[in-house]
Scaffold this motif. Structure first.
Motif, PDB file in Angstrom:
ATOM      1  N   LEU A 124      24.194  -4.572  54.161  1.00 38.01           N
ATOM      2  CA  LEU A 124      23.349  -3.382  54.232  1.00 38.01           C
ATOM      3  C   LEU A 124      22.579  -3.182  52.926  1.00 38.01           C
ATOM      4  N   MET A 125      23.237  -3.362  51.798  1.00 33.50           N
ATOM      5  CA  MET A 125      22.568  -3.219  50.507  1.00 33.50           C
ATOM      6  C   MET A 125      21.391  -4.183  50.396  1.00 33.50           C
TER       7      MET A 125
ATOM      8  N   GLY B  25      14.859   7.314  44.259  1.00 33.29           N
ATOM      9  CA  GLY B  25      14.661   5.920  44.629  1.00 33.29           C
ATOM     10  C   GLY B  25      15.946   5.170  44.902  1.00 33.29           C
ATOM     11  N   ALA B  26      17.086   5.874  44.893  1.00 37.00           N
ATOM     12  CA  ALA B  26      18.369   5.228  45.156  1.00 37.00           C
ATOM     13  C   ALA B  26      18.527   4.928  46.640  1.00 37.00           C
ATOM     14  N   VAL B  27      19.544   4.120  46.948  1.00 36.06           N
ATOM     15  CA  VAL B  27      19.876   3.745  48.324  1.00 36.06           C
ATOM     16  C   VAL B  27      21.288   4.231  48.625  1.00 36.06           C
ATOM     17  N   LEU B  28      21.454   4.871  49.773  1.00 34.96           N
ATOM     18  CA  LEU B  28      22.769   5.361  50.190  1.00 34.96           C
ATOM     19  C   LEU B  28      23.308   4.475  51.305  1.00 34.96           C
ATOM     20  N   ILE B  29      24.566   4.040  51.157  1.00 27.67           N
ATOM     21  CA  ILE B  29      25.239   3.221  52.157  1.00 27.67           C
ATOM     22  C   ILE B  29      26.446   3.986  52.674  1.00 27.67           C
ATOM     23  N   ASN B  30      26.540   4.118  53.994  1.00 28.87           N
ATOM     24  CA  ASN B  30      27.723   4.759  54.581  1.00 28.87           C
ATOM     25  C   ASN B  30      28.283   3.863  55.675  1.00 28.87           C
TER      26      ASN B  30
ATOM     27  N   GLY C 236      10.986  10.930  50.425  1.00 29.53           N
ATOM     28  CA  GLY C 236      10.852   9.862  49.445  1.00 29.53           C
ATOM     29  C   GLY C 236      11.811   9.960  48.288  1.00 29.53           C
ATOM     30  N   HIS C 237      12.688  10.966  48.302  1.00 32.81           N
ATOM     31  CA  HIS C 237      13.666  11.073  47.208  1.00 32.81           C
ATOM     32  C   HIS C 237      14.583   9.860  47.196  1.00 32.81           C
ATOM     33  N   LEU C 238      15.024   9.414  48.381  1.00 29.22           N
ATOM     34  CA  LEU C 238      15.808   8.185  48.495  1.00 29.22           C
ATOM     35  C   LEU C 238      14.909   7.074  49.024  1.00 29.22           C
ATOM     36  N   ALA C 239      15.135   5.867  48.507  1.00 25.67           N
ATOM     37  CA  ALA C 239      14.315   4.729  48.929  1.00 25.67           C
ATOM     38  C   ALA C 239      14.726   4.207  50.297  1.00 25.67           C
ATOM     39  N   GLY C 240      15.986   4.405  50.649  1.00 25.04           N
ATOM     40  CA  GLY C 240      16.442   3.887  51.932  1.00 25.04           C
ATOM     41  C   GLY C 240      17.910   4.179  52.128  1.00 25.04           C
TER      42      GLY C 240
END
Length: 331
Positions: free
Chosen positions: A111-112, A224-229, A248-252
């Motif tokens: 996912l990352m 621009g961070a990425v959150l993985i759950n 757009g606060h998070l990149a993905g």
């Protein structure tokens, strides 16, 4: 067994240990989490052991199954099981600890990389005839925050070693020996959110951790961070996550679990999330590799056999044991 994808080797193991194995006849695409109380009681009538997937194991259900001694989850989450009721009713509840750690950790890395390298957006553009290159981002030498350093979190740390990342960890329990050996730094949640390029959640879902990622905490994440759950849907308020992705606060985001799994009223939020081009989504499938399922099947089966033989499964697998209280009541 009310779960799909059971291997012949595990069935043979159960039969060799004196069990009569009955598999629920589930229609294609249906999981045991969709079965009603009456369907479950009908399927489980007279059963001493139950290997379960995602069904809700309520007090009412267990009370209706007096022959049932052990409930063994093919997985490691147990938020759908009423543990207090199980203990009160003399049941044993087990999880398949250690069976799917590697599979979920592999999936998390996938996912990352998929989000960072914008695989979904790129392929969609190519299908549409647009072969322009989209600029992605490395995992190499980034800062990765891990929330929850249990078995899966530790497996993820081992896999991240090849990417030369800085690893920040939030966990109530600190293993300084593991941290020193693996270059892990324990920090508070606010520091992890502020400094991490990728944040991966591997915490259990409890009353304390529910919505630990909400509008306030997500706003504190690095822009621009990425959150993985790949843990549990209720850990993240998906409505707040959707807002952060659209703004757009998070990149993905890489998502294997969703709030709508436990709250059907948020299904529309899930549907909007999975349509976003910067979201890679899978249907709670991180542990569902052929090898991972074979391992968790066997661990779940070993727990059943141990309990039915009057023994105690490995401590890491037992989350509720009502046998002592039941024995006291009989005496």
């Amino acid at each position: 067994m009310t779960q799909r994808f059971f291997d012949d080797g595990t069935i043979a193991y159960l039969e060799q240990n004196g069990c009569t194995v009955v598999q629920a006849d589930l229609p294609e695409g249906q999981a045991d989490g969709n079965l009603s109380h009456d369907e479950l009681t009908g399927a489980l009538a007279g059963a001493a052991g139950w290997i379960v997937g995602h069904a809700r194991v309520t007090r009412e259900l267990m009370a209706a199954l007096p022959a049932l001694e052990v409930i063994s989850r093919r997985g490691v989450g147990y938020d759908r099981v009423d543990l207090q009721a199980a203990a009160d009713l003399g049941k044993v509840v087990c999880i398949a600890a250690g069976g799917n750690d590697a599979s979920v950790a592999d999936h998390t890395i996938a996912l990352m990389l998929a989000v960072g390298h914008r695989f979904r957006e790129t392929q969609a553009n190519m299908v549409a005839g647009n072969w322009a290159i989209l600029i992605g981002r490395d995992l190499f030498r980034q800062t990765v925050g891990i929330v929850g350093l249990g078995r899966i979190g530790r497996s993820l740390v081992q896999r991240l070693s090849g990417f030369d990342v800085d690893i920040l960890v939030v966990d109530n329990k600190r293993d300084e020996t593991f941290a020193a050996a693996n270059g892990v730094a324990y920090v508070d949640l606010e520091t992890l959110l502020r400094e991490s390029d990728y944040v991966s959640i591997h915490a259990p879902l409890t009353a304390e951790t529910r919505f630990m990622f909400n509008a306030e905490t997500i706003a504190k994440m690095k822009k621009g961070a990425v959150l993985i759950n790949a843990a549990r849907g209720g850990l993240v308020d998906d409505r707040a996550l959707l807002d952060a992705l659209k703004s757009g606060h998070l990149a993905g985001a890489g998502l294997d679990t969703f709030l709508s799994e436990s709250d059907p009223q948020t299904k529309a939020v899930t549907e909007e999330l999975i349509r976003l081009p910067n979201v890679i989504a899978t249907p709670h499938a991180a542990a569902s590799t052929r090898e991972g399922l074979d391992r968790t099947n066997l661990v779940a089966a070993q727990c059943v056999v141990a309990v039915l033989d009057g023994l105690t499964p490995p401590a890491a697998c037992v989350v509720a044991d009502g046998r002592k209280s039941a024995a006291l009541e009989r005496n």
